[in-house]
Design an enzyme around this catalytic site. Structure first.
Site, mmCIF file in Angstrom:
data_model
loop_
_atom_site.group_PDB
_atom_site.id
_atom_site.type_symbol
_atom_site.label_atom_id
_atom_site.label_comp_id
_atom_site.label_asym_id
_atom_site.label_seq_id
_atom_site.Cartn_x
_atom_site.Cartn_y
_atom_site.Cartn_z
ATOM 1 N N GLY A 355 12.800 -35.380 -83.581
ATOM 2 C CA GLY A 355 14.168 -35.012 -83.923
ATOM 3 C C GLY A 355 14.286 -33.504 -84.059
ATOM 4 N N GLU A 359 11.765 -28.277 -85.883
ATOM 5 C CA GLU A 359 12.088 -26.882 -85.574
ATOM 6 C C GLU A 359 11.946 -25.996 -86.807
ATOM 7 O OE1 GLU A 359 15.421 -27.606 -82.033
ATOM 8 O OE2 GLU A 359 16.048 -27.002 -84.047
ATOM 9 N N CYS A 385 7.470 -36.893 -80.025
ATOM 10 C CA CYS A 385 8.661 -36.189 -79.567
ATOM 11 C C CYS A 385 8.585 -34.687 -79.886
ATOM 12 C CB CYS A 385 9.900 -36.848 -80.173
ATOM 13 S SG CYS A 385 11.449 -36.404 -79.362
ATOM 14 N N HIS A 386 9.507 -34.176 -80.706
ATOM 15 C CA HIS A 386 9.495 -32.763 -81.096
ATOM 16 C C HIS A 386 8.525 -32.477 -82.247
ATOM 17 C CE1 HIS A 386 13.187 -32.804 -78.733
ATOM 18 N NE2 HIS A 386 13.207 -31.480 -78.762
#
Length: 460
Positions: A355, A359, A385-386
């Site tokens: 998601g 970040e 994923c991220h």
């Protein structure tokens, strides 16, 4: 030679039996890959590297396990998942992917639809109002056709809740199907509003069951011994019938259904930590979280600057025809432990959802230190994923082979890892203590490979 032929035939039979369970992920791959190939530069384009694939096959420390071999060489049980438009998002996907991870073949069907069609889902959650709110969830892709169902091929039935059961209970073909499962004594697991279908099929008379509270009057009128839901996690088992109140009770609900299918779980005395953040992907935290809880593991979820009982908003990431994924609000996810004062040494494994959360979590020094602790101790770390943005920032990928969401390839390569193409998108890899996946369609492999590292087994 005869033994070799039989082994080969078993593998062929396994491939055929499980192919429909893989269609869900393959449809997602067809949606995602053309989009990514059109927008990424050639150096980052997600196309298979044949030389690398040959290298993977010869490297004993690295493996890719297909869905049909999640918990063994052949699916040992086959289950039908009864779907409909605006079923509750969690209540369809968590059991679907958890059972696949445990080695169960699952066919998802909906009246009037065929394999490859999608059902819209709904996000239901309680808040400050007198009843639950609703918003749009993920699009759930069916992997089998309702009109082609062969009842005798299935060992059990799962009925999600949401609003779908309101209209499915009016469909005679659905009612007849549920009646067949009941009369045959096959396990039926139904949750939330799904029990409306049980009432319509006249299979609850004299049976103890529960449901979301507003369904109670219908079940009582149908002759059930109603068990008042004292909390939203309550589950009741009466013979072949497993009923639950809502998705917060998934761990017991799924575990009870596995036991009803004749399954047993070993090696589950593990403690697992989830590293959470605001706007992590909705499925990518809750599906593995509840799947591991259903196995009997102690699972904690933490987030920097938050405490046990606080919530993290989640994001629903899906492909709906645009050049990248869409985002919608997901469920609020409740944390179970404090981040401050956390004793990482008390946990056996770490899971990092994807998601948008990674970040900013990748910029947090305490997060980086936590990840380094697990990797240096060679404890299992599973990231999807991220989530690999955090691994890259922590400097723990150098010399590793891993995958991620294709748009994160730059992070992975610059961190010194060997990039492995997630083609199809449900592909996951294990390299030593590290499990990596590209996106939530790969959850069955992702969870199964983590189970293998932890020594957790489901057998029937």
């Amino acid at each position: 030679m005869g033994s070799a032929r039989r082994d080969r035939q078993d593998r062929l039979d396994s491939d055929a039996e499980a192919s429909r369970s893989r269609r869900f992920c393959h449809v997602r791959a067809r949606q995602i890959y053309p989009v990514l190939h059109s927008v990424l530069p050639p150096s980052l384009s997600p196309l298979p590297d044949k030389a690398l694939l040959r290298q993977e096959q010869s490297d004993d420390s690295l493996y890719y396990r297909q869905s049909e071999t999640m918990a063994g060489s052949k699916p040992q049980r086959r289950v039908l998942l009864l779907c409909g438009d605006y079923m509750e998002d969690y209540e369809v996907m968590v059991p679907f992917q958890a059972l696949l991870a445990y080695g169960v073949s699952v066919d998802a069907v909906c009246p009037g639809k065929k394999a490859g069609d999608a059902c819209r889902t709904a996000v239901h959650q309680m808040g400050a109002h007198q009843t639950y709110s609703e918003s749009r969830g993920h699009n759930f892709t069916l992997n089998a056709t309702f009109a082609e169902i062969e009842f005798n091929a299935y060992d059990g039935l799962v009925i999600p809740g949401g609003r779908a059961p309101e209209y499915l209970a009016m469909d005679q073909s659905v009612v007849d199907l549920v009646s067949k499962f009941s009369h045959a004594g096959k396990p039926i697991a139904s949750i939330c509003h799904g029990q409306l279908i049980l009432a319509a099929a006249n299979v609850v008379k004299g049976r103890k069951c529960t449901a979301f509270a507003p369904v109670g009057p219908v079940l009582i009128a149908a002759g059930a011994h109603w068990v008042e839901p004292e909390n939203m996690s309550l589950c009741i088992t009466d013979g072949n019938l497993v009923t639950g109140v809502a998705y917060t009770g998934h761990p017991e609900f799924i575990q009870s259904f596995v036991k009803a299918l004749g399954g047993s779980i070993t090696g589950s005395e593990k403690r697992i930590l989830f590293l959470c953040g605001d706007y992590m992907e909705d499925y990518e935290v809750t599906v593995p979280f509840q799947s591991l809880q259903a196995l009997g593991c102690h699972v904690d979820a933490v987030c920097p600057k938050k405490k046990s009982g606080d919530t993290c908003p989640t994001a629903i990431h899906d492909f709906e025809g645009d050049q990248t994924y869409s985002e919608k609000p997901g469920h609020d996810f409740t944390l179970t432990a404090d981040f401050e004062g956390l004793d990482a040494s008390s946990y056996d494994a770490l899971v990092i959802p994807g998601g948008r959360a990674p970040e900013y979590l990748a910029l947090d020094g305490k997060v980086i230190a936590l990840v380094k602790d697990f990797m240096e101790a060679k404890k299992p770390v599973a990231s999807i994923c991220h989530g690999q943005q955090i691994l890259s920032a922590a400097g723990v990928l150098k010399g590793k082979k891993c995958t991620a969401y294709p748009a994160v390839k730059l992070n992975v390569v610059l961190a010194g890892a060997t990039w492995l193409e997630p083609d199809p998108i449900d592909r996951c890899f294990t390299d030593g203590n590290l499990v990596t996946g590209a996106a939530w369609p790969g959850h069955p492999e992702f969870i199964s490979q983590l189970m293998a590292l932890l020594g957790i087994k489901v057998t029937f």
